[in-house]
Scaffold this motif. Sequence first.
Motif, PDB file in Angstrom:
ATOM      1  N   ILE A 209      -6.040  -5.891   4.241  1.00 26.40           N
ATOM      2  CA  ILE A 209      -4.697  -5.987   4.820  1.00 26.40           C
ATOM      3  C   ILE A 209      -4.785  -5.893   6.338  1.00 26.40           C
ATOM      4  N   SER A 210      -4.085  -6.780   7.042  1.00 30.14           N
ATOM      5  CA  SER A 210      -4.082  -6.714   8.499  1.00 30.14           C
ATOM      6  C   SER A 210      -3.372  -5.439   8.952  1.00 30.14           C
ATOM      7  N   ARG A 211      -3.762  -4.930  10.105  1.00 25.79           N
ATOM      8  CA  ARG A 211      -3.171  -3.678  10.601  1.00 25.79           C
ATOM      9  C   ARG A 211      -1.667  -3.826  10.823  1.00 25.79           C
ATOM     10  N   ASP A 212      -1.237  -4.987  11.349  1.00 22.66           N
ATOM     11  CA  ASP A 212       0.198  -5.195  11.581  1.00 22.66           C
ATOM     12  C   ASP A 212       0.984  -5.138  10.275  1.00 22.66           C
ATOM     13  N   HIS A 213       0.462  -5.797   9.244  1.00 14.81           N
ATOM     14  CA  HIS A 213       1.155  -5.784   7.958  1.00 14.81           C
ATOM     15  C   HIS A 213       1.103  -4.403   7.325  1.00 14.81           C
ATOM     16  N   ASP A 243      -9.840  -1.285  -4.237  1.00 16.15           N
ATOM     17  CA  ASP A 243     -10.587  -0.899  -3.038  1.00 16.15           C
ATOM     18  C   ASP A 243      -9.856  -1.575  -1.876  1.00 16.15           C
ATOM     19  N   ILE A 244      -9.043  -0.800  -1.166  1.00 22.00           N
ATOM     20  CA  ILE A 244      -8.155  -1.357  -0.138  1.00 22.00           C
ATOM     21  C   ILE A 244      -8.675  -0.980   1.241  1.00 22.00           C
ATOM     22  N   ARG A 245      -8.708  -1.979   2.129  1.00 22.05           N
ATOM     23  CA  ARG A 245      -9.144  -1.719   3.491  1.00 22.05           C
ATOM     24  C   ARG A 245      -8.179  -2.366   4.493  1.00 22.05           C
ATOM     25  N   ILE A 246      -8.150  -1.786   5.694  1.00 19.90           N
ATOM     26  CA  ILE A 246      -7.239  -2.247   6.748  1.00 19.90           C
ATOM     27  C   ILE A 246      -8.072  -2.893   7.855  1.00 19.90           C
ATOM     28  N   TYR A 247      -7.730  -4.147   8.174  1.00 25.03           N
ATOM     29  CA  TYR A 247      -8.483  -4.900   9.187  1.00 25.03           C
ATOM     30  C   TYR A 247      -7.724  -4.888  10.512  1.00 25.03           C
ATOM     31  N   LYS A 248      -8.451  -4.770  11.607  1.00 24.81           N
ATOM     32  CA  LYS A 248      -7.824  -4.565  12.909  1.00 24.81           C
ATOM     33  C   LYS A 248      -7.038  -5.777  13.417  1.00 24.81           C
ATOM     34  N   ASP A 249      -7.429  -6.995  13.011  1.00 22.65           N
ATOM     35  CA  ASP A 249      -6.773  -8.216  13.484  1.00 22.65           C
ATOM     36  C   ASP A 249      -6.102  -8.939  12.321  1.00 22.65           C
ATOM     37  N   THR A 250      -5.623 -10.159  12.595  1.00 21.92           N
ATOM     38  CA  THR A 250      -5.060 -10.977  11.520  1.00 21.92           C
ATOM     39  C   THR A 250      -6.178 -11.356  10.554  1.00 21.92           C
ATOM     40  N   CYS A 251      -5.837 -11.485   9.280  1.00 24.75           N
ATOM     41  CA  CYS A 251      -6.866 -11.798   8.286  1.00 24.75           C
ATOM     42  C   CYS A 251      -6.460 -12.945   7.363  1.00 24.75           C
ATOM     43  N   GLY A 252      -5.285 -13.549   7.608  1.00 23.28           N
ATOM     44  CA  GLY A 252      -4.847 -14.651   6.765  1.00 23.28           C
ATOM     45  C   GLY A 252      -4.239 -14.155   5.460  1.00 23.28           C
ATOM     46  N   ASP A 253      -3.908 -15.110   4.592  1.00 19.59           N
ATOM     47  CA  ASP A 253      -3.341 -14.792   3.277  1.00 19.59           C
ATOM     48  C   ASP A 253      -3.990 -15.710   2.245  1.00 19.59           C
ATOM     49  N   PHE A 254      -4.907 -15.167   1.483  1.00 18.76           N
ATOM     50  CA  PHE A 254      -5.556 -15.971   0.437  1.00 18.76           C
ATOM     51  C   PHE A 254      -6.166 -15.047  -0.611  1.00 18.76           C
ATOM     52  N   ILE A 255      -6.495 -15.635  -1.748  1.00 17.12           N
ATOM     53  CA  ILE A 255      -7.145 -14.903  -2.839  1.00 17.12           C
ATOM     54  C   ILE A 255      -8.397 -15.677  -3.243  1.00 17.12           C
ATOM     55  N   ILE A 256      -9.467 -14.964  -3.518  1.00 14.47           N
ATOM     56  CA  ILE A 256     -10.683 -15.585  -4.048  1.00 14.47           C
ATOM     57  C   ILE A 256     -10.956 -14.968  -5.410  1.00 14.47           C
ATOM     58  N   TYR A 296     -14.219  -7.686   5.711  1.00 14.00           N
ATOM     59  CA  TYR A 296     -14.197  -6.503   4.845  1.00 14.00           C
ATOM     60  C   TYR A 296     -15.214  -5.467   5.303  1.00 14.00           C
ATOM     61  N   SER A 297     -16.373  -5.938   5.754  1.00 18.41           N
ATOM     62  CA  SER A 297     -17.427  -5.021   6.193  1.00 18.41           C
ATOM     63  C   SER A 297     -17.035  -4.266   7.453  1.00 18.41           C
ATOM     64  N   LYS A 298     -16.102  -4.826   8.230  1.00 19.59           N
ATOM     65  CA  LYS A 298     -15.679  -4.201   9.491  1.00 19.59           C
ATOM     66  C   LYS A 298     -14.367  -3.424   9.340  1.00 19.59           C
ATOM     67  N   ALA A 299     -13.742  -3.524   8.171  1.00 22.31           N
ATOM     68  CA  ALA A 299     -12.410  -2.946   7.984  1.00 22.31           C
ATOM     69  C   ALA A 299     -12.480  -1.458   7.659  1.00 22.31           C
ATOM     70  N   LEU A 300     -11.343  -0.789   7.860  1.00 18.82           N
ATOM     71  CA  LEU A 300     -11.225   0.655   7.647  1.00 18.82           C
ATOM     72  C   LEU A 300     -10.743   0.917   6.221  1.00 18.82           C
ATOM     73  N   LYS A 301     -11.408   1.820   5.513  1.00 23.11           N
ATOM     74  CA  LYS A 301     -10.944   2.184   4.175  1.00 23.11           C
ATOM     75  C   LYS A 301      -9.553   2.800   4.258  1.00 23.11           C
ATOM     76  N   LEU A 302      -8.771   2.619   3.207  1.00 25.64           N
ATOM     77  CA  LEU A 302      -7.396   3.120   3.221  1.00 25.64           C
ATOM     78  C   LEU A 302      -7.367   4.633   3.454  1.00 25.64           C
ATOM     79  N   GLU A 303      -8.317   5.351   2.873  1.00 26.12           N
ATOM     80  CA  GLU A 303      -8.374   6.804   3.062  1.00 26.12           C
ATOM     81  C   GLU A 303      -8.560   7.152   4.542  1.00 26.12           C
ATOM     82  N   ASP A 304      -9.450   6.399   5.224  1.00 24.71           N
ATOM     83  CA  ASP A 304      -9.692   6.657   6.642  1.00 24.71           C
ATOM     84  C   ASP A 304      -8.516   6.210   7.491  1.00 24.71           C
ATOM     85  N   TYR A 305      -7.840   5.153   7.056  1.00 24.78           N
ATOM     86  CA  TYR A 305      -6.639   4.692   7.765  1.00 24.78           C
ATOM     87  C   TYR A 305      -5.550   5.760   7.719  1.00 24.78           C
TER      88      TYR A 305
END
Length: 326
Positions: A209-213, A243-256, A296-305
């Motif tokens: 999830i992007s930080r703004d969202h 397993d939810i993480r917060i990304y510092k910038d925009t990350c788009g909207d898609f599912i794989i 994902y590798s650079k994002a913050l875990k929800l617990e740490d957020y």
Amino acid sequence: MEKNSFSSLIELFSSIEVKEKGVERVYDYLLKNRSIDNPKELTISLDLTIKRIYKIFSLLKQLGLIQVYDRPMKITINEPIAAWEKLLSEKITRIRTDCDVKIAKCEKSFVDMKSSYRIFQDLTTLPPVEYINILDNEDPFDFIRNEIIGNSKEIFLTKGLNYEINSLEKILEMLKNPKFMKKEGYSDVITLIQTILKKMPPIKYRILISRDHAQEILQIVKNFSTYNNKFEEIEKEYKNLWDIRIYKDTCGDFIIIDANELIQFSIDPSKKLLGIFITRSREITEIFFKKFEEMYSKALKLEDYFKEIKIYRNPTILDKFIFSFF
């Protein structure tokens, strides 16, 4: 006039495809002064000819934004919010209708071509891109289970925008209003969330999830924080679902899906979710998957957020549910 305000007015008229020269200047004047008693006085202040000003009046009246009175001529602005909401609603309806007509034409042309050339699809293959429409009354969790997840083992999801899904709005309303929740057949919030979670296959959901969202979602989380202590009994059952993480910038909207299918969203101008596009091209999906893995590798875990924003507790099942679907 303020530059930012006027720019937004230009953008608004552009969004409904109105390109009449000077229309923004005249409407800007009306927003600030509410009425015009002498149109000729505007020719100097707005640098427009009287002929063009009359033409703009005619257009604004046709759009339902003003009232024009004769003898002597007087122009008054209609209540802006109501007038624009009506105008935009009509515009969006026309856009959807036009899109439906164009889609139907594309589909019919394709059917006619296949029939003319006697082309038949090999049932062992799937189309490279498939579009699936989402109906307004459709249960989003049934849709996710049946149309998206199926027999998949792992889901990779990014969320950068807030878009409207009627059924999710209904769930929010039930969380806000216990009487409405009971009217819909749920005795309490635990029953509501458990019912929804049981519809979700027990696979791994990796969500970025992007930080703004995340800041927008956080407002919903805070509204329902009083419910958190009610989920202790089911924490263990669903603890490892997300397993939810917060990304510092925009990350788009898609599912794989299982690293071999890419899903992207079809959203109308009012941010309502219309449907999904499924891409099965391995090359395209691999590009998005590598992008996901890197973020994902650079994002913050929800617990740490939570710790970073000074929420001194671990995310609950309800927190994770809200961050996953809103």
